[in-house]
Design an enzyme around this catalytic site. Sequence first.
Site, mmCIF file in Angstrom:
data_model
loop_
_atom_site.group_PDB
_atom_site.id
_atom_site.type_symbol
_atom_site.label_atom_id
_atom_site.label_comp_id
_atom_site.label_asym_id
_atom_site.label_seq_id
_atom_site.Cartn_x
_atom_site.Cartn_y
_atom_site.Cartn_z
ATOM 1 N N GLY A 148 0.852 -1.127 -0.070
ATOM 2 C CA GLY A 148 -0.065 0.069 0.011
ATOM 3 C C GLY A 148 0.743 1.144 -0.027
ATOM 4 O O GLY A 148 1.979 1.285 -0.691
ATOM 5 N N ALA A 176 5.309 -2.298 0.314
ATOM 6 C CA ALA A 176 5.782 -1.426 1.423
ATOM 7 C C ALA A 176 5.947 -2.316 2.518
ATOM 8 O O ALA A 176 6.857 -1.939 3.418
ATOM 9 C CB ALA A 176 4.264 -0.755 1.871
ATOM 10 N N HIS A 230 8.665 -3.031 -6.858
ATOM 11 C CA HIS A 230 8.126 -2.831 -8.358
ATOM 12 C C HIS A 230 9.029 -2.142 -9.011
ATOM 13 O O HIS A 230 8.900 -1.167 -9.879
ATOM 14 C CB HIS A 230 6.929 -1.756 -7.984
ATOM 15 C CG HIS A 230 5.927 -2.445 -7.186
ATOM 16 N ND1 HIS A 230 4.827 -3.272 -7.503
ATOM 17 C CD2 HIS A 230 5.525 -2.146 -5.818
ATOM 18 C CE1 HIS A 230 4.142 -3.361 -6.342
ATOM 19 N NE2 HIS A 230 4.309 -2.806 -5.515
#
Lengths: 237, 237
Positions: free
Chosen positions: A93, A126, A162
Amino acid sequence: MRQNLNCIIASTSTIHGLGYLEYLKPTLKKFFKEKKKLVFIPFARPGGITHDAYTDKVREELDDIFDTIKGLHEYENPEQALKDADAIFTGGGNTFLLVKTLHDKNLMTTLKEEILKGKAYLGTSAGSNICGINMQTTNDMPIVYPSSFETMGILKFNINAHYLDPNPHSTHKGETRETRLKEFQAQNNINVIGLREGSYIKAEGEKLTLEGGLKARIFEPGKEAYEIESGENLDFL
Amino acid sequence: MRQNLNCIIASTSTIHGLGYLEYLKPTLKKFFKEKKKLVFIPFARPGGITHDAYTDKVREELDDIFDTIKGLHEYENPEQALKDADAIFTGGGNTFLLVKTLHDKNLMTTLKEEILKGKAYLGTSAGSNICGINMQTTNDMPIVYPSSFETMGILKFNINAHYLDPNPHSTHKGETRETRLKEFQAQNNINVIGLREGSYIKAEGEKLTLEGGLKARIFEPGKEAYEIESGENLDFL
């Protein structure tokens, strides 16, 4: 510091074309074998989802592995809950929101201590960033102001989750990920691993290994970035 | 607050296929007409460039407009330098670094006061972000920890520079810009304008206008995002 680690530190929860945690499921079944009680940390709230809804989503995906799955927000004494858990999972998130919440509730240190003692830990996105020295290689938007950017330092380097290669056809003038990481290293003498979606770090005892079948990109201050292969040891970082 | 503004607040310094500031040059010639002394704020340091090198780059591009161009870092008394300037330009780079430096040197308030008095101001990218209420809609990496995320609040909304539409062909699971801005608005009751590369806001007296020939995307908390046309008034924001 590393001797008792038992962690999966993943770039992402989800890869293209598959459901939530689906690509990791076989790995998680083995990793969490004989663990009964999972505590989930939902504080990063992707897309602003509530703590309850986020925990429900995890419960749906992992209820065949654990006897009980509870969100850390459900406990009156979250510090004790982390200590009592068999396993801990921090979901992805917004990293700023996750780090702010962990600092505000004084939970960053307890979480670190439990992981250093060898508790099974899964982080995605995260939840992986917080395993590094600080959160300063996140891609997220600073939607809240944390009291500090420092994170657990379970790893002696930072994660860029990512990780995205530059698009040679792009006409966009915003900076590439690599340029951003170089800017970070102009200000901070910290190594960074760019984990592409599908990659994860397996930490077992003292050993760190890149897993997931993809290469990862390593950034060391003052050096050209370079690639390492899946299966390689990361202890040199 | 707005009555004396005289600003160009641009998404980017550079658009695809053109040199630094080239697309803006005709606009800047008119905008800065009869201004002799430009103070340049180089603190955002794109790619880690030095303050001197960044100032030289601006000097090269704008020396046909001004008699003197100096970097704010060259002055012994930077506060006085801002007050004495005919015009001020804050360049792009890393917004965290820019905001930290302005706060550390106690220059954010002086800069705001000069702009509110009507001094000609050009911002590009990070230099535009600081015109908003806070820097929390930046795309930049948090390479340093600023003492506060608050910025000048010259505008009563926030800027998202280098605004990028979602790529329908992408397989990447990182969040889209729009999702990030929605997460920001779940935490902050602040309107945001997504300025695509080539767009800028012209502030004249009390009037704010979208310029540059492109649409911009408006995000209001709790509403669907929507587009506005170049040439439209932005005072409603």
